[in-house]
Design a protein around this motif. Structure first.
Motif, mmCIF file in Angstrom:
data_model
loop_
_atom_site.group_PDB
_atom_site.id
_atom_site.type_symbol
_atom_site.label_atom_id
_atom_site.label_comp_id
_atom_site.label_asym_id
_atom_site.label_seq_id
_atom_site.Cartn_x
_atom_site.Cartn_y
_atom_site.Cartn_z
ATOM 1 N N ASP A 28 19.156 24.695 69.131
ATOM 2 C CA ASP A 28 18.797 24.976 67.530
ATOM 3 C C ASP A 28 19.661 24.913 66.643
ATOM 4 O O ASP A 28 19.392 24.401 65.556
ATOM 5 N N LEU A 29 20.907 25.345 66.741
ATOM 6 C CA LEU A 29 22.071 25.104 65.871
ATOM 7 C C LEU A 29 21.967 23.458 65.388
ATOM 8 O O LEU A 29 22.022 23.408 64.378
ATOM 9 N N LEU A 30 22.008 22.696 66.410
ATOM 10 C CA LEU A 30 22.152 21.369 65.970
ATOM 11 C C LEU A 30 20.808 20.849 65.151
ATOM 12 O O LEU A 30 21.029 20.262 64.183
ATOM 13 N N VAL A 31 19.617 21.165 65.737
ATOM 14 C CA VAL A 31 18.406 20.816 65.106
ATOM 15 C C VAL A 31 18.278 21.495 63.831
ATOM 16 O O VAL A 31 17.931 20.756 62.770
ATOM 17 N N SER A 90 15.334 14.746 64.629
ATOM 18 C CA SER A 90 15.179 16.354 65.195
ATOM 19 C C SER A 90 14.566 16.366 66.501
ATOM 20 O O SER A 90 14.810 16.999 67.353
ATOM 21 N N ILE A 91 13.408 15.718 66.512
ATOM 22 C CA ILE A 91 12.671 15.895 67.751
ATOM 23 C C ILE A 91 13.291 15.304 68.932
ATOM 24 O O ILE A 91 13.468 15.776 70.068
ATOM 25 N N LYS A 92 13.823 14.043 68.777
ATOM 26 C CA LYS A 92 14.675 13.293 69.745
ATOM 27 C C LYS A 92 15.884 14.094 70.199
ATOM 28 O O LYS A 92 16.107 14.526 71.422
ATOM 29 N N VAL A 93 16.596 14.595 69.195
ATOM 30 C CA VAL A 93 17.681 15.563 69.747
ATOM 31 C C VAL A 93 17.279 16.937 70.520
ATOM 32 O O VAL A 93 17.734 17.154 71.408
ATOM 33 N N HIS A 94 16.052 17.425 70.002
ATOM 34 C CA HIS A 94 15.658 18.464 70.576
ATOM 35 C C HIS A 94 15.360 18.359 71.990
ATOM 36 O O HIS A 94 15.343 19.136 73.037
ATOM 37 N N ASP A 95 14.642 17.150 72.126
ATOM 38 C CA ASP A 95 14.408 16.714 73.687
ATOM 39 C C ASP A 95 15.513 16.442 74.595
ATOM 40 O O ASP A 95 15.200 16.658 75.685
ATOM 41 N N ALA A 96 16.290 15.869 73.971
ATOM 42 C CA ALA A 96 17.427 15.575 74.733
ATOM 43 C C ALA A 96 18.350 16.257 75.281
ATOM 44 O O ALA A 96 19.077 16.293 76.380
ATOM 45 N N ILE A 97 18.553 17.431 74.591
ATOM 46 C CA ILE A 97 19.511 18.591 74.908
ATOM 47 C C ILE A 97 18.622 19.700 75.538
ATOM 48 O O ILE A 97 17.520 20.103 75.001
ATOM 49 N N PRO A 98 19.310 20.297 76.511
ATOM 50 C CA PRO A 98 18.609 21.516 77.141
ATOM 51 C C PRO A 98 18.510 22.476 75.969
ATOM 52 O O PRO A 98 18.978 22.851 74.937
ATOM 53 N N GLU A 99 17.228 23.314 75.797
ATOM 54 C CA GLU A 99 16.755 24.278 75.135
ATOM 55 C C GLU A 99 17.897 25.330 75.069
ATOM 56 O O GLU A 99 18.568 25.755 76.066
ATOM 57 N N GLY A 100 18.011 25.977 73.986
ATOM 58 C CA GLY A 100 19.167 27.251 73.880
ATOM 59 C C GLY A 100 19.699 27.236 72.451
ATOM 60 O O GLY A 100 19.212 26.566 71.557
ATOM 61 N N VAL A 101 20.606 28.066 72.259
ATOM 62 C CA VAL A 101 21.074 28.268 71.011
ATOM 63 C C VAL A 101 21.880 27.066 70.293
ATOM 64 O O VAL A 101 21.473 26.512 69.262
#
Lengths: 707, 79
Positions: free
Chosen positions: A338-341, A324-335
């Motif tokens: 959030d949906l992904l994580v 979750s942290i990796k994905v969260h950091d890898a993709i620009p902030e936004g909906v």
């Protein structure tokens, strides 16, 4: 050139059918349900190269074990439909019949019925090692000649005879020439009239149609044909129970003669397996030691699912947090992020987390099943559980349910009677599972004083024990109730074979585990992920400007100021759709002593009961998911009721909440699994309603009594 | 000489009897296909700890059945 062939495996239970199936297909197999029923359909494939250079692609269906072609249970319907109805999608080009060589007479009964269907068939005589050991010789040439089909001796455990079978399958075998017994003799007019009315391979198919006219799917699209045949049956006064009995007796008469001709007991040694089985049974089915040992086994299983599974589950949890942290950091902030994580990854994590428990539980169950011990459990527990509408085998799901209802419900498959299986599935979630534990722990520490009786017995511990007991009593009580409500689709029998003890076949056990995990991930998993996404949407978005405002404040707030962060997070949840729903249901849950904050927790903890604790921490601005229970507790303790000004979490509310969590179906994963195991949304919804009503009424009563 | 007719459920532990007939049609078919044929010898090998169900040895295999089911099987005891 590739040629395709469809093959069905059919045989008595305990004849080694699954071992042969695994031998032939390896891991090229999948499990689904047969259309319209929750009977497992195992299919697999293999390729056989023939000497003329062409390859054969073989699709194999493993049919449920049966003693005859007469369907009495749901499972036995399947071999009957598949083999007798040429229009069935699984109807084979070649039928492979597996016989237990140590019980040839009974095995030949099913075999002789299939011979009379007059379609290509091969008989495999399995367990030849034991046959030889017991000093018995079988004249296979003679047997093959009398039956009119190829006969192959085999020892499926070691793979002896597999190559002969493969060659036989592709050798373009012809249909058996002669009837084993001519069933037309029992009802000549009926058989002849049916054969005039429909085009059929043999007299026996006509005879089977006459016997099972209501069950056979053959006429489902041609109801007028069915009516026509029923008319014929009426005209000749066809009584199917007399007919079936005559057929059975006649078959055994011919088989007895045949067995005398082909079996030669040179120097019959009493089979070692049987002597060993009798000795072991004296211990394992002993009126005291039998239960003692079973209890010990249950305890080990319980430990495994409860405690041993904890560390791999922790690892899964950490792996998903890391991801979750990796994905969260890898993709620009936004909906999308959030949906992904928070939606999809969290949902996937919620699916994978169950795998350790499923693997452990099914390792034990598969071993108990494979060695023959499970049949003994059934035997020993039958009288106790029968009066509750349950089966001896219900013990395993019920006990496993104390750890987790998901693997427990999957394990109810071993119960043969549909009604008993269904009741087991319906009541298992009432057993207190491990996800309730954090909820109980929080609430008990909140409302139950830490008294000690006699210096050692803690009141808090007693209450926890009482909650487990209440769950168990509710499960048994509900089972008793459902025994009278649920309609049986078939008559319940207990008549079953108690097989001799055998060493577990580790490969079979491995396959069972892989299959169970696969089924859970692909069938229940997708529902869990979907609901997880819905719950995420509900709690992370809300209507109107107020929500947007809080959300943007939260995004721009100073990350160092945790107090402000936590306050905003709580505010955001309050304004979200979940918060609005929580407030909307407040009038409904108020009689139970619940406020809208609890309402929100009830909604979010549908993902899993322990989410209650996390939601409470968010609402009470404790923040983070690795919250400290003590901090939440303090906040909740300080909470005052808006109307009375007294502490919100008093004894009455505490008990009301605990009972609610004990009884309500607060678990989407369980519902997803029940849907998969019962074949439709009907039963999980009934279960949801039933448990909901039970929870509501009990919480209401306890709240009234205590406040 | 044929002995007394009894219900299978009345046979004591360790005793043998010969299957004669069945009093329930559906049960009859189920038992027949599992090898409980008239004329076969059954031996009661075990009772579950609460006296029900029972286990019988018949034709090379061990079967279990409830007492209520066994009451539908008529057997004769040869003296």
């Amino acid at each position: 050139m590739i040629k395709r062939l469809k093959v069905s495996l059919v045989g008595n239970p305990n004849s080694g059918k699954s071992t042969l199936f695994n031998r032939l297909t390896g891991l090229n197999q999948k499990i689904a349900n047969f259309p319209g029923v929750t009977v497992e359909k195992k299919t697999g494939s293999m390729t056989i190269g023939s000497s003329d250079g062409s390859d054969y692609h073989i699709d194999i269906t493993d049919l449920p074990g049966t003693y005859s072609l007469y369907p009495k249970t749901l499972e036995e319907q399947i071999p009957f439909q598949v083999l007798c109805d040429p229009t069935n999608e699984s109807h084979p080009d070649v039928t492979v019949i597996i016989a237990d060589g140590t019980n040839l007479k009974r095995s030949l009964f099913l075999c002789s019925q299939i011979v009379d269907l007059k379609s290509p068939a091969i008989l495999v005589v399995n367990m030849m090692d034991q046959v030889t050991k017991s000093g018995v010789e079988i004249n296979f040439i003679r047997l093959s000649k009398e039956l009119g089909i190829p006969v192959i001796p085999m020892n499926a455990r070691d793979g002896d005879g597999i190559d002969f079978l493969k060659n036989a399958i592709i050798s373009n075998i012809s249909v058996p020439e002669n009837d084993f017994i001519d069933t037309a003799l029992f009802a000549p007019e009926v058989v002849q009239s049916i054969r005039q009315s429909v085009k059929l391979n043999s007299n026996y198919v006509a005879f089977q149609i006459a016997n099972n006219i209501d069950q056979i799917s053959f006429f489902n699209d041609r109801q007028e044909r069915r009516a026509q045949i029923k008319e014929i049956l009426n005209r000749y006064g066809f009584d199917h129970s007399i007919m079936q009995a005559s057929e059975t007796l006649k078959r055994y008469e011919v088989i007895s003669l045949l067995v005398k001709q082909v079996l030669k007991a040179k120097n019959a040694i009493p089979s070692k397996e049987k002597t060993f089985t009798r000795k072991l049974d004296n211990l394992l089915m002993h009126r005291f030691w039998g239960y003692f040992i079973f209890l010990a086994i249950l305890f080990v299983i319980f430990q495994a699912v409860f405690a041993w599974a904890a560390w791999p589950m922790e690892m899964v949890d950490q792996a998903f947090t890391w991801m979750s942290i990796k994905v969260h950091d890898a993709i620009p902030e936004g909906v999308f992020n959030d949906l992904l994580v928070e939606g999809i990854l969290a949902g996937l994590g919620g699916v994978v987390i169950f795998i350790p428990q499923i693997v452990l539980l099914f390792t034990f169950i598969a071993i108990l099943e494979d060695t023959g011990y499970m049949a003994r459990v059934s035997f020993m527990m039958d009288k106790l559980l029968r009066r509750f509408g349950l089966n001896g085998r219900s013990v395993i799901p019920l006990i496993s349910g104390v750890a987790c209802a998901v693997p427990a419900i999957l394990s109810a498959r071993t119960i043969a009677s549909w009604k008993e299986r269904l009741i087991t599935i319906l009541v298992t979630p009432l057993m207190s599972c491990s996800a309730r534990l954090p909820v109980y722990a929080l609430l008990i520490s909140l409302v139950v004083p830490d008294h000690k009786y006699l210096g050692v017995i803690g009141l808090q511990g007693l209450v926890l024990f009482a909650l487990y007991l209440i769950g168990f009593i509710a499960a048994m009580g509900s089972a008793l109730l459902m025994k009278f409500i649920v309609k049986a689709k078939e008559r319940s029998y207990f008549i079953m074979e108690i097989p001799v003890y055998r060493m577990p076949r580790w490969k079979n056990i491995g396959y069972t585990i892989v299959e169970k995990v696969r089924v859970f991930i692909f069938e229940a998993g997708k529902v869990i992920v979907a609901i997880s996404v819905v719950l995420w949407v509900l709690s992370s978005s809300g209507p109107g400007a107020a929500f947007k405002d809080v959300k943007s404040q939260l995004e721009t707030a100073d990350p160092a100021d945790t107090e402000l962060q936590n306050h905003l997070a709580a505010e955001k949840l309050r304004l979200s759709y979940a918060g609005i729903t929580g407030r909307a249901i407040e009038p409904i849950i108020e009689p139970l002593g619940f406020d809208w904050k609890i309402g929100i927790a009830l909604i979010t903890s549908f993902a899993a009961r322990e989410v209650f604790v996390g939601t409470m921490s968010t609402i009470y601005s404790v923040g983070g998911s690795d919250e400290d229970i003590a901090t939440v507790r303090e906040k909740m303790m300080a909470e005052k009721n808006d109307k009375t000004g007294l502490p919100q979490y008093n004894l009455a509310v505490g008990w009301s909440l605990m009972l609610f969590y004990a009884f309500a179906m607060q678990c989407m994963s369980t519902m997803a699994v029940v849907r998969r195991e019962t074949g439709s949304w009907k039963w999980p919804l009934i279960q949801f309603a039933f448990m909901g009503v039970l929870a509501y009424i009990s919480s209401f009563i306890i709240y009234r009594i205590l406040s | 000489m044929r002995g007394d007719f009894k219900k299978l459920s009345e046979i004591k532990l360790g005793e043998s009897a010969v299957i004669e007939s069945f009093t329930d049609d559906t049960m009859k078919l189920k038992l027949l296909e599992m090898g409980c044929l008239p004329g076969e010898v059954v031996t009661v090998t075990r009772f579950a700890p609460f006296g029900d169900p029972m286990a019988i040895a018949v034709a090379d295999s061990m079967l279990s059945l409830r007492m209520s089911e066994a009451a539908n099987v008529l057997v004769s005891v040869r003296s």
